[in-house]
Motif scaffolding. Structure first.
Motif, PDB file in Angstrom:
ATOM      1  N   SER A 153      16.668   1.136  -6.273  1.00 41.30           N
ATOM      2  CA  SER A 153      15.322   0.845  -6.777  1.00 41.30           C
ATOM      3  C   SER A 153      15.107   1.258  -8.223  1.00 41.30           C
ATOM      4  N   ILE A 154      16.009   2.077  -8.742  1.00 47.81           N
ATOM      5  CA  ILE A 154      15.749   2.771  -9.995  1.00 47.81           C
ATOM      6  C   ILE A 154      16.283   2.004 -11.202  1.00 47.81           C
ATOM      7  N   LYS A 155      15.741   2.287 -12.371  1.00 48.03           N
ATOM      8  CA  LYS A 155      16.193   1.633 -13.600  1.00 48.03           C
ATOM      9  C   LYS A 155      17.582   2.134 -13.999  1.00 48.03           C
ATOM     10  N   GLU A 156      17.786   3.445 -13.921  1.00 45.84           N
ATOM     11  CA  GLU A 156      19.069   4.049 -14.287  1.00 45.84           C
ATOM     12  C   GLU A 156      19.584   4.830 -13.076  1.00 45.84           C
ATOM     13  N   PRO A 157      20.519   4.251 -12.297  1.00 44.41           N
ATOM     14  CA  PRO A 157      20.960   4.857 -11.032  1.00 44.41           C
ATOM     15  C   PRO A 157      21.397   6.312 -11.125  1.00 44.41           C
ATOM     16  N   LEU A 158      21.979   6.721 -12.243  1.00 49.67           N
ATOM     17  CA  LEU A 158      22.426   8.119 -12.365  1.00 49.67           C
ATOM     18  C   LEU A 158      21.267   9.102 -12.251  1.00 49.67           C
ATOM     19  N   ALA A 159      20.076   8.663 -12.596  1.00 51.90           N
ATOM     20  CA  ALA A 159      18.912   9.548 -12.537  1.00 51.90           C
ATOM     21  C   ALA A 159      18.627  10.017 -11.124  1.00 51.90           C
ATOM     22  N   SER A 160      18.973   9.203 -10.124  1.00 50.84           N
ATOM     23  CA  SER A 160      18.661   9.549  -8.736  1.00 50.84           C
ATOM     24  C   SER A 160      19.395  10.806  -8.269  1.00 50.84           C
ATOM     25  N   PHE A 161      20.484  11.191  -8.941  1.00 51.34           N
ATOM     26  CA  PHE A 161      21.210  12.406  -8.558  1.00 51.34           C
ATOM     27  C   PHE A 161      20.380  13.670  -8.796  1.00 51.34           C
ATOM     28  N   PHE A 162      19.349  13.575  -9.621  1.00 53.34           N
ATOM     29  CA  PHE A 162      18.517  14.732  -9.915  1.00 53.34           C
ATOM     30  C   PHE A 162      17.413  14.932  -8.873  1.00 53.34           C
ATOM     31  N   TYR A 163      17.244  13.976  -7.952  1.00 52.91           N
ATOM     32  CA  TYR A 163      16.115  14.015  -7.039  1.00 52.91           C
ATOM     33  C   TYR A 163      16.459  14.681  -5.711  1.00 52.91           C
ATOM     34  N   HIS A 164      15.495  15.395  -5.175  1.00 54.95           N
ATOM     35  CA  HIS A 164      15.636  15.983  -3.847  1.00 54.95           C
ATOM     36  C   HIS A 164      15.239  14.975  -2.770  1.00 54.95           C
ATOM     37  N   SER A 165      14.258  14.116  -3.091  1.00 53.03           N
ATOM     38  CA  SER A 165      13.799  13.071  -2.169  1.00 53.03           C
ATOM     39  C   SER A 165      13.874  11.735  -2.893  1.00 53.03           C
ATOM     40  N   LYS A 166      14.505  10.749  -2.219  1.00 54.77           N
ATOM     41  CA  LYS A 166      14.713   9.440  -2.852  1.00 54.77           C
ATOM     42  C   LYS A 166      14.142   8.363  -1.950  1.00 54.77           C
ATOM     43  N   PHE A 167      13.446   7.394  -2.587  1.00 54.06           N
ATOM     44  CA  PHE A 167      12.756   6.382  -1.805  1.00 54.06           C
ATOM     45  C   PHE A 167      13.058   4.981  -2.340  1.00 54.06           C
ATOM     46  N   SER A 168      13.125   4.048  -1.417  1.00 50.25           N
ATOM     47  CA  SER A 168      13.376   2.659  -1.767  1.00 50.25           C
ATOM     48  C   SER A 168      12.039   1.955  -2.041  1.00 50.25           C
ATOM     49  N   VAL A 169      11.927   1.389  -3.223  1.00 49.50           N
ATOM     50  CA  VAL A 169      10.720   0.651  -3.615  1.00 49.50           C
ATOM     51  C   VAL A 169      11.171  -0.669  -4.240  1.00 49.50           C
ATOM     52  N   SER A 170      10.688  -1.769  -3.716  1.00 50.46           N
ATOM     53  CA  SER A 170      11.122  -3.088  -4.180  1.00 50.46           C
ATOM     54  C   SER A 170      10.922  -3.252  -5.677  1.00 50.46           C
ATOM     55  N   ARG A 171      11.935  -3.790  -6.332  1.00 46.83           N
ATOM     56  CA  ARG A 171      11.842  -4.053  -7.768  1.00 46.83           C
ATOM     57  C   ARG A 171      11.093  -5.349  -8.049  1.00 46.83           C
ATOM     58  N   GLN A 172      10.714  -6.070  -6.988  1.00 44.77           N
ATOM     59  CA  GLN A 172       9.939  -7.295  -7.156  1.00 44.77           C
ATOM     60  C   GLN A 172       8.438  -7.006  -7.248  1.00 44.77           C
ATOM     61  N   LEU A 173       8.053  -5.776  -6.922  1.00 40.13           N
ATOM     62  CA  LEU A 173       6.648  -5.406  -7.042  1.00 40.13           C
ATOM     63  C   LEU A 173       6.256  -5.272  -8.513  1.00 40.13           C
ATOM     64  N   SER A 174       4.974  -5.390  -8.784  1.00 40.35           N
ATOM     65  CA  SER A 174       4.508  -5.155 -10.148  1.00 40.35           C
ATOM     66  C   SER A 174       4.696  -3.688 -10.510  1.00 40.35           C
ATOM     67  N   ALA A 175       4.653  -3.395 -11.810  1.00 40.21           N
ATOM     68  CA  ALA A 175       4.849  -2.018 -12.273  1.00 40.21           C
ATOM     69  C   ALA A 175       3.838  -1.072 -11.649  1.00 40.21           C
ATOM     70  N   VAL A 176       2.578  -1.515 -11.540  1.00 43.46           N
ATOM     71  CA  VAL A 176       1.528  -0.666 -10.955  1.00 43.46           C
ATOM     72  C   VAL A 176       1.830  -0.372  -9.496  1.00 43.46           C
ATOM     73  N   GLU A 177       2.207  -1.406  -8.732  1.00 41.02           N
ATOM     74  CA  GLU A 177       2.446  -1.214  -7.305  1.00 41.02           C
ATOM     75  C   GLU A 177       3.707  -0.397  -7.046  1.00 41.02           C
ATOM     76  N   ARG A 178       4.686  -0.475  -7.919  1.00 41.08           N
ATOM     77  CA  ARG A 178       5.877   0.372  -7.767  1.00 41.08           C
ATOM     78  C   ARG A 178       5.493   1.847  -7.893  1.00 41.08           C
ATOM     79  N   CYS A 179       4.672   2.151  -8.884  1.00 43.96           N
ATOM     80  CA  CYS A 179       4.233   3.541  -9.063  1.00 43.96           C
ATOM     81  C   CYS A 179       3.416   4.008  -7.862  1.00 43.96           C
ATOM     82  N   ARG A 180       2.477   3.189  -7.428  1.00 46.10           N
ATOM     83  CA  ARG A 180       1.629   3.556  -6.288  1.00 46.10           C
ATOM     84  C   ARG A 180       2.470   3.761  -5.027  1.00 46.10           C
ATOM     85  N   SER A 181       3.457   2.901  -4.841  1.00 43.96           N
ATOM     86  CA  SER A 181       4.303   2.991  -3.646  1.00 43.96           C
ATOM     87  C   SER A 181       5.132   4.262  -3.638  1.00 43.96           C
TER      88      SER A 181
END
Length: 315
Positions: free
Chosen positions: A117-145
């Motif tokens: 779901s992420i713009k730069e996949p390497l960034a996900s290694f820094f996260y404790h919790s990772k979530f799948s959010v569709s990249r087809q959603l608008s920018a606002v809905e991605r943030c809200r989700s």
């Protein structure tokens, strides 16, 4: 609960994250919500109701002078400030390596997008919790989700809320703001189109205000203003907060796919957006006022279409 939102840049991206604050407040009214933003965009969360404190970074400047002692001092100070906050959760809405690194400085649990779901996949290694959010959603809905998944609530069914609080500036003469500048040449609309549109709108009794942010942008709006004539005015250089206050008194905004156009629409000002190299559906104009987005990838909306859209949003 103490929460930190990380959405540092760019202006449009910061604007698209603003509804997350209203969503979180609806479910956690007593939470302390802070926001980490680049210094040049910090006015946006500062003028958002529900944000308790805005912390500032200067990554764009730091990258140019990493060996400078003042840069190292600023980085150290930010690291210390973030650690002292003792956040319960950090939500990285940016999804970049730089934002993930900044989030990690808190030494708190960090939530973000997963690798798919992420713009730069390497960034996900820094996260404790990772979530799948569709990249087809608008920018606002991605943030809200992402915020809803990270905090375990359902996204509110109502429209995104942009809870800006600014000092509206009234003017005796009705005015329209043209946002003619943007960061990419491929987004620009021809200068002679702006001039003709300005003349059309001026005939309706409106004054045209032209903001700018760099010397090249100033030169562009000066040429456009000269072409429109005495009914137009090139504004002095302003901060984002000053522009928000100034634009709040406008009858309408006509602008390119740039941060201030999206911000104006989100502030509830009738807005016409001119898109030339990006899908409108991924970054739609948001807000309660009438708005009209024209164009798209490889498109150049005509003067007539933009003028018609201007009439439509004012009707």
């Amino acid at each position: 609960m103490k929460i930190l939102i990380v959405k540092t840049t760019s202006m449009g991206d910061v604007v698209h994250a603003v509804p997350v604050i209203a969503d979180i407040r609806k479910h956690f009214p007593e939470a302390k919500i802070d926001w980490l933003a680049e210094d040049v965009f910090a006015d946006i969360p500062r003028l958002t109701k529900g944000v308790d404190e805005v912390l500032v970074c200067s990554v764009r400047k730091w990258k140019k002078s990493l060996l400078n002692s003042e840069t190292r001092k600023q980085i150290s100070a930010l690291k210390s400030a973030l650690r002292q906050k003792k956040y319960d959760l950090v939500i990285d809405l940016q999804g970049l390596i730089k934002s993930a690194v900044l989030a990690s400085w808190t030494h708190a649990p960090v939530a973000g997008y997963d690798r798919s779901s992420i713009k730069e996949p390497l960034a996900s290694f820094f996260y404790h919790s990772k979530f799948s959010v569709s990249r087809q959603l608008s920018a606002v809905e991605r943030c809200r989700s992402l915020a809803a998944l990270a905090l375990g609530y359902e996204i509110p069914s109502d429209a995104p809320q942009f809870l800006f609080q600014f000092t509206e500036q009234k003017s005796e003469a009705p005015f329209v703001v043209f946002y003619c500048n943007t960061s990419r040449e491929t987004k620009l609309w021809p200068e002679d189109y702006w001039i003709e549109l300005g003349r059309i709108i001026s005939e309706r009794g409106y004054r045209i205000l032209l903001p700018w942010g760099s010397e090249a942008e100033k030169s562009r709006v000066e040429r456009i203003s000269q072409g429109i004539g005495s009914t137009s005015c090139v504004l002095p250089r302003m901060s984002i907060g000053e522009l928000m206050n100034k634009t709040s008194g406008a009858k309408a905004v006509v602008g390119l796919d740039t941060g201030m156009t999206h911000l104006s629409s989100a502030m509830g000002i009738p807005t016409v957006g001119i898109f030339r190299d990006y899908p409108i559906e991924l970054v739609p104009l948001m807000g309660e006022a009438k708005k009209k987005a024209l164009g798209g990838v490889g498109s150049c909306p005509s003067i007539e279409k933009v003028a018609e859209a201007f009439e439509e949003v004012l009707s």
